[in-house]
Design a protein around this motif. Structure first.
Motif, PDB file in Angstrom:
ATOM      1  N   GLU A   1      14.713 -11.689   1.430  1.00  0.00           N
ATOM      2  CA  GLU A   1      14.126 -11.825   0.103  1.00  0.00           C
ATOM      3  C   GLU A   1      13.010 -12.881   0.111  1.00  0.00           C
ATOM      4  O   GLU A   1      11.917 -12.655  -0.406  1.00  0.00           O
ATOM      5  N   ALA A   2      13.293 -14.026   0.732  1.00  0.00           N
ATOM      6  CA  ALA A   2      12.287 -15.091   0.800  1.00  0.00           C
ATOM      7  C   ALA A   2      11.048 -14.603   1.544  1.00  0.00           C
ATOM      8  O   ALA A   2       9.914 -14.844   1.122  1.00  0.00           O
ATOM      9  N   LEU A   3      11.253 -13.889   2.636  1.00  0.00           N
ATOM     10  CA  LEU A   3      10.127 -13.388   3.428  1.00  0.00           C
ATOM     11  C   LEU A   3       9.333 -12.372   2.612  1.00  0.00           C
ATOM     12  O   LEU A   3       8.104 -12.372   2.620  1.00  0.00           O
ATOM     13  N   SER A   4      10.044 -11.543   1.890  1.00  0.00           N
ATOM     14  CA  SER A   4       9.355 -10.519   1.109  1.00  0.00           C
ATOM     15  C   SER A   4       8.570 -11.141  -0.044  1.00  0.00           C
ATOM     16  O   SER A   4       7.474 -10.695  -0.373  1.00  0.00           O
ATOM     17  N   LEU A   5       9.095 -12.208  -0.621  1.00  0.00           N
ATOM     18  CA  LEU A   5       8.361 -12.890  -1.703  1.00  0.00           C
ATOM     19  C   LEU A   5       7.146 -13.647  -1.176  1.00  0.00           C
ATOM     20  O   LEU A   5       6.221 -13.945  -1.921  1.00  0.00           O
ATOM     21  N   ALA A   6       7.161 -13.956   0.113  1.00  0.00           N
ATOM     22  CA  ALA A   6       6.035 -14.686   0.686  1.00  0.00           C
ATOM     23  C   ALA A   6       4.834 -13.767   0.910  1.00  0.00           C
ATOM     24  O   ALA A   6       3.737 -14.231   1.171  1.00  0.00           O
ATOM     25  N   PHE A   7       5.059 -12.437   0.823  1.00  0.00           N
ATOM     26  CA  PHE A   7       3.959 -11.488   0.998  1.00  0.00           C
ATOM     27  C   PHE A   7       3.798 -10.655  -0.254  1.00  0.00           C
ATOM     28  O   PHE A   7       4.774 -10.280  -0.873  1.00  0.00           O
ATOM     29  N   PRO A   8       2.560 -10.376  -0.629  1.00  0.00           N
ATOM     30  CA  PRO A   8       2.329  -9.681  -1.895  1.00  0.00           C
ATOM     31  C   PRO A   8       2.967  -8.300  -1.912  1.00  0.00           C
ATOM     32  O   PRO A   8       2.966  -7.588  -0.924  1.00  0.00           O
ATOM     33  N   HIS A   9       3.546  -7.969  -3.065  1.00  0.00           N
ATOM     34  CA  HIS A   9       4.024  -6.609  -3.267  1.00  0.00           C
ATOM     35  C   HIS A   9       2.863  -5.784  -3.777  1.00  0.00           C
ATOM     36  O   HIS A   9       2.115  -6.231  -4.644  1.00  0.00           O
ATOM     37  N   ILE A  10       2.751  -4.568  -3.291  1.00  0.00           N
ATOM     38  CA  ILE A  10       1.694  -3.683  -3.764  1.00  0.00           C
ATOM     39  C   ILE A  10       1.904  -3.443  -5.262  1.00  0.00           C
ATOM     40  O   ILE A  10       3.020  -3.181  -5.706  1.00  0.00           O
ATOM     41  N   GLY A  11       0.833  -3.546  -6.022  1.00  0.00           N
ATOM     42  CA  GLY A  11       0.931  -3.240  -7.448  1.00  0.00           C
ATOM     43  C   GLY A  11       1.611  -4.324  -8.267  1.00  0.00           C
ATOM     44  O   GLY A  11       1.994  -4.100  -9.399  1.00  0.00           O
ATOM     45  N   ASP A  12       1.795  -5.495  -7.686  1.00  0.00           N
ATOM     46  CA  ASP A  12       2.416  -6.576  -8.448  1.00  0.00           C
ATOM     47  C   ASP A  12       1.512  -7.807  -8.365  1.00  0.00           C
ATOM     48  O   ASP A  12       1.649  -8.634  -7.476  1.00  0.00           O
TER      49      ASP A  12
ATOM     50  N   ALA B   1       0.660 -15.627  -6.580  1.00  0.00           N
ATOM     51  CA  ALA B   1       1.538 -16.781  -6.443  1.00  0.00           C
ATOM     52  C   ALA B   1       2.609 -16.500  -5.385  1.00  0.00           C
ATOM     53  O   ALA B   1       3.787 -16.441  -5.698  1.00  0.00           O
ATOM     54  N   PRO B   2       2.157 -16.286  -4.113  1.00  0.00           N
ATOM     55  CA  PRO B   2       3.172 -16.034  -3.100  1.00  0.00           C
ATOM     56  C   PRO B   2       4.068 -17.258  -2.957  1.00  0.00           C
ATOM     57  O   PRO B   2       3.580 -18.388  -2.994  1.00  0.00           O
ATOM     58  N   ARG B   3       5.345 -17.014  -2.850  1.00  0.00           N
ATOM     59  CA  ARG B   3       6.265 -18.136  -2.738  1.00  0.00           C
ATOM     60  C   ARG B   3       6.552 -18.419  -1.282  1.00  0.00           C
ATOM     61  O   ARG B   3       6.822 -17.507  -0.506  1.00  0.00           O
ATOM     62  N   GLY B   4       6.492 -19.658  -0.905  1.00  0.00           N
ATOM     63  CA  GLY B   4       6.787 -20.028   0.472  1.00  0.00           C
ATOM     64  C   GLY B   4       8.269 -20.300   0.637  1.00  0.00           C
ATOM     65  O   GLY B   4       9.029 -20.275  -0.316  1.00  0.00           O
TER      66      GLY B   4
END
Ligand code: ADP
Ligand code: MG
Length: 332
Positions: free
Chosen positions: A245-256, A262-265
């Motif tokens: 989840e953390a890794l996925s939040l660190a990279f932009p989601h398409i369409g979001d 605001a990518p989260r580290g």
């Protein structure tokens, strides 16, 4: 039968770094599996193990079944036959993988000749054809690596990887060293070629967004283990393991757009493979860790059919019929 079955793979480097610690993964013929994870999580070690490219003295355990045959116990002659023709690798830094003093056409023709499939003339023609397939004029065969741009060199590497019609291409961070615009071109090229030629792809990247876009399935590695595995989009958009989840939040989601701007580290670093913490290796960085995480390690287990995660917070699936789930995709 799967094209590739990795079973309980362990890799310990001379000196004792436990870089891969019990990985189970499968790739079906023509399937695209992405492997994500921060630097140092063991992704390249896994790729090198697949073709027995690890340095001497490295201890490797488990099984790597390529088309049913264990790469780890093959005789060297057989390993050499499997390289290029059964499975091939595209590395990150094309400049280091290409020979600076040989023309790129000769380098593409080399594996074709090596595998006894062609006369020198036919190998040259095959090299020209491959160059055109990867979007370079056949005349570029006469160029030396330094005469090409980074993106062009990566195209040459892809041409080499495809030269002997392998069933599996392993691409280890194939676009990480390139400019963003070129990255997208190279990714589309890889996607197109593996699609057209029905080659299976094992693509490694630290960028989970890129993998979610390109691959069918996605495995997230942490400290030498797979901590989550499942359909690529689902893992990216609805990760179950806190690390995934953390890794996925660190990279932009398409369409979001919110996540794009605001990518989260994730604070901290993966553990040193010489000094792994007890319990779950992610526990020291985990935002939802409880006391038990410091003592109990979690095995990768099925969460819903076709999805696996290794976290104490992830409940096992309820017993009973679960067939028909939209996420179900058997890899067996
Ligand atoms: P990744 O590709 O995910 O960044 P690697 O597979 O390159 O990870 O590395 C995994 C771990 O193994 C790292 O801690 C790295 O320092 C260690 N490692 C990699 N190559 C060697 C080597 N030749 N000798 C000893 N340790 C190594
Ligand atoms: Mg690597």
């Amino acid at each position: 039968m799967n094209l590739l079955d990795i079973r309980n793979l362990t890799v310990t480097y001379p000196g004792g770094a436990q870089a891969v610690r019990g990985v189970d993964l499968s790739v079906a013929a023509g399937q695209k599996l992405g492997i994500a994870g921060e630097s140092g999580c063991g992704k390249s070690t896994l790729a090198l193990a697949l073709l027995r490219l690890l340095p001497p003295g490295t201890k490797v355990g488990g099984e790597i079944l390529l088309d049913g045959e264990d790469v780890l116990t093959m005789r060297w002659g057989r390993v050499r036959a499997v390289r290029w023709a059964g499975a091939s690798i595209v590395f990150q830094g094309a400049m280091h993988s290409l020979n600076p003093v040989h023309r790129v056409g000769e380098q593409i023709a080399e594996p074709v000749l090596l595998h006894g499939r062609a006369t020198p003339g036919a190998a040259r023609r095959r090299a020209a054809e491959l160059l055109e397939q990867v979007g370079l004029p056949a005349a570029r065969a006469a160029a030396y690596p330094h005469e090409l741009s980074g993106g062009q060199r990566q195209r040459v590497m892809i041409a080499m990887a495809l030269a002997c019609d392998p069933q599996l291409v392993v691409a280890d961070e194939p676009t990480t060293a390139l400019d963003v615009m070129i990255q997208a071109q190279i990714l589309r090229l890889i996607e197109r070629l593996v699609g057209e030629q029905n080659v299976a792809l094992l693509m490694i990247s630290h960028d989970l967004g890129v993998l979610a876009d390109t691959c069918d399935r996605l495995a997230v590695m942490y400290a030498g283990r797979v901590v989550e595995e499942g359909p690529a989009r689902t893992v990216h958009e609805d990760a179950r393991h806190p690390y995934a989840e953390a890794l996925s939040l660190a990279f932009p989601h398409i369409g979001d757009p919110a996540s794009r701007f605001a990518p989260r580290g994730l604070p901290g670093d993966p553990p040193d493979p010489f000094a792994l913490p007890p319990g779950c290796a992610f526990q020291p960085r985990c935002p939802v860790a409880v006391d038990a995480c410091a003592t109990e390690d979690q095995a990768l287990r099925e969460v819903v059919p076709g999805r696996r995660a290794a976290c104490l917070h992830v409940p096992a699936p309820l017993p009973g019929p679960t067939a028909g789930s939209a996420e179900t995709r058997s890899t067996a």
